[in-house]
Design a protein around this motif. Structure first.
Motif, PDB file in Angstrom:
ATOM      1  N   THR A   1      -3.815   0.319   2.640  1.00  0.00           N
ATOM      2  CA  THR A   1      -2.475   0.685   2.134  1.00  0.00           C
ATOM      3  C   THR A   1      -2.118   0.462   0.676  1.00  0.00           C
ATOM      4  O   THR A   1      -1.427   1.342   0.045  1.00  0.00           O
ATOM      5  CB  THR A   1      -1.346   0.113   3.024  1.00  0.00           C
ATOM      6  OG1 THR A   1      -1.439  -1.280   2.796  1.00  0.00           O
ATOM      7  CG2 THR A   1      -1.502   0.287   4.498  1.00  0.00           C
ATOM      8  N   LEU A   2      -2.646  -0.632   0.190  1.00  0.00           N
ATOM      9  CA  LEU A   2      -2.229  -0.836  -1.305  1.00  0.00           C
ATOM     10  C   LEU A   2      -3.117   0.323  -2.062  1.00  0.00           C
ATOM     11  O   LEU A   2      -2.434   0.665  -3.202  1.00  0.00           O
ATOM     12  CB  LEU A   2      -2.921  -2.368  -1.539  1.00  0.00           C
ATOM     13  CG  LEU A   2      -2.764  -2.785  -3.112  1.00  0.00           C
ATOM     14  CD1 LEU A   2      -1.277  -2.503  -3.498  1.00  0.00           C
ATOM     15  CD2 LEU A   2      -3.348  -3.917  -3.432  1.00  0.00           C
ATOM     16  N   ILE A   3      -4.202   0.673  -1.781  1.00  0.00           N
ATOM     17  CA  ILE A   3      -4.830   1.668  -2.525  1.00  0.00           C
ATOM     18  C   ILE A   3      -3.875   2.901  -2.727  1.00  0.00           C
ATOM     19  O   ILE A   3      -3.843   3.787  -3.433  1.00  0.00           O
ATOM     20  CB  ILE A   3      -6.244   1.905  -2.014  1.00  0.00           C
ATOM     21  CG1 ILE A   3      -7.138   0.727  -2.254  1.00  0.00           C
ATOM     22  CG2 ILE A   3      -6.890   3.176  -2.808  1.00  0.00           C
ATOM     23  CD1 ILE A   3      -8.482   0.761  -1.943  1.00  0.00           C
ATOM     24  N   ALA A   4      -3.494   3.357  -1.382  1.00  0.00           N
ATOM     25  CA  ALA A   4      -2.888   4.333  -1.021  1.00  0.00           C
ATOM     26  C   ALA A   4      -1.575   4.475  -1.965  1.00  0.00           C
ATOM     27  O   ALA A   4      -0.933   5.453  -2.586  1.00  0.00           O
ATOM     28  CB  ALA A   4      -2.248   4.455   0.343  1.00  0.00           C
ATOM     29  N   TYR A   5      -0.992   3.059  -2.035  1.00  0.00           N
ATOM     30  CA  TYR A   5       0.062   3.041  -2.791  1.00  0.00           C
ATOM     31  C   TYR A   5       0.140   3.113  -4.216  1.00  0.00           C
ATOM     32  O   TYR A   5       0.862   3.900  -5.034  1.00  0.00           O
ATOM     33  CB  TYR A   5       1.037   1.503  -2.476  1.00  0.00           C
ATOM     34  CG  TYR A   5       2.063   1.323  -3.348  1.00  0.00           C
ATOM     35  CD1 TYR A   5       3.496   1.999  -3.471  1.00  0.00           C
ATOM     36  CD2 TYR A   5       1.831  -0.011  -4.143  1.00  0.00           C
ATOM     37  CE1 TYR A   5       4.186   1.528  -4.104  1.00  0.00           C
ATOM     38  CE2 TYR A   5       3.116  -0.262  -5.167  1.00  0.00           C
ATOM     39  CZ  TYR A   5       4.364   0.581  -4.953  1.00  0.00           C
ATOM     40  OH  TYR A   5       5.441   0.081  -5.708  1.00  0.00           O
ATOM     41  N   ILE A   6      -1.026   2.565  -4.820  1.00  0.00           N
ATOM     42  CA  ILE A   6      -1.365   2.705  -6.079  1.00  0.00           C
ATOM     43  C   ILE A   6      -1.490   4.350  -6.376  1.00  0.00           C
ATOM     44  O   ILE A   6      -1.076   4.779  -7.341  1.00  0.00           O
ATOM     45  CB  ILE A   6      -2.409   1.915  -6.515  1.00  0.00           C
ATOM     46  CG1 ILE A   6      -2.372   0.343  -6.361  1.00  0.00           C
ATOM     47  CG2 ILE A   6      -3.141   2.152  -7.882  1.00  0.00           C
ATOM     48  CD1 ILE A   6      -3.239  -0.530  -6.562  1.00  0.00           C
TER      49      ILE A   6
END
Length: 283
Positions: A253-258
């Protein structure tokens, strides 16, 4: 000296067509398909990182966006119009800004729907973002009334303001990345409509700027391009990683947010850069 009526309207027609196609593509993929909804929701879920780090600031910004955008937009456009003595451009600028805000609400509330494809999370339609539209529309009004020498700076500052508002809606859990980018595209379409109006008919502007089509601030558009390229590269890389991991055990999810944040930044800068080029011939 050329008059604005001699400027081909094709550039604005093409710009509007491209923005509409991109808007439709965003909607069809990120709202109407399972993979698109999943990736968009992953970025939305990943915004928990943003909420932990910037939520107080984001909340204050979101609460202030409508009022600040309208007041700042009116003050700036009014001041520039007084200096430039071009009331017709002010009317066109305010008209397309209002049309952008209204069309976003019409699209979101009445025309566009979000099917339930089994993706866990908020299931209501939030496409496109109203807050982002208000911020970007106010920036567009200032951009349209600006002089050729300050138009590039207006595009850079306006892009930054719209991007900040858009990222805040994501970080605060109000909107998904596609909602924000779609709002920027709505404003881009109406910006092209303004270009058509200002080059044809009784609302057309007087003459071309001194120095012809090159009378724009040096290096401003190139600066936007240099900032845009790395953000676009990160956004594409994050999109690909998220796409291949979306249905795995560790979706990231963090990569998607970035990826969502960088995509918003890249979209805002890209539209600002294109606006400088499209409106360079206008006085």
């Amino acid at each position: 000296m050329r008059t604005s009526s001699s400027i081909s309207p094709v550039r604005y027609l093409v710009g509007a067509f491209v923005a509409i196609i991109l808007f439709a593509g965003l909607y069809l993929y990120f709202v109407r398909t399972l993979s698109g909804q999943t990736m968009d929701q992953l970025a939305f879920d990943g915004a928990e990182f943003g909420r932990r780090s910037v939520t107080p600031l984001a909340q204050e910004l979101l609460d202030a966006v409508p009022l600040v955008s309208v007041i700042a937009g009116l003050l700036l456009t009014g001041a520039v119009t007084v200096v430039r003595r071009n009331g017709r451009t002010l009317i066109v600028a305010c008209g397309v800004a209002l049309a952008a805000v209204l069309s976003t609400q019409l699209l979101k509330i009445m025309l566009l729907t979000r099917p339930d494809l089994g993706v866990e999370g908020y299931d209501g339609n939030s496409f496109p973002s109203g807050h982002t539209t208000v911020a970007a529309a106010s920036a567009l009004a200032v951009f349209l009334v600006a002089s050729p020498r300050t138009r590039g700076l207006a595009a850079l500052g306006g892009s930054g303001f719209a991007i900040l508002a858009g990222v805040a809606t994501l970080a605060n859990g109000w909107h998904r990345p596609s909602d924000v980018i779609a709002a920027l595209l709505v404003v881009a379409v109406w910006g092209c409509v303004a270009g058509l109006v200002l080059t044809r008919g009784p609302w057309s502007m007087g003459g071309a700027p001194r120095g012809g089509t090159n009378a724009r601030p040096p290096r401003v558009d190139r600066l936007q391009l240099r900032i845009l390229i790395p953000f676009a590269a990160v956004a594409v890389a994050a999109f690909l990683v998220t796409y291949f991991r979306a249905f795995g055990d560790t979706p990231g999810t963090l990569i998607a947010y970035i990826g969502g944040v960088t995509a918003i930044v890249a979209a805002g800068l890209g539209i600002g850069f294109t606006g400088i080029r499209l409106f360079a011939p206008l006085p």
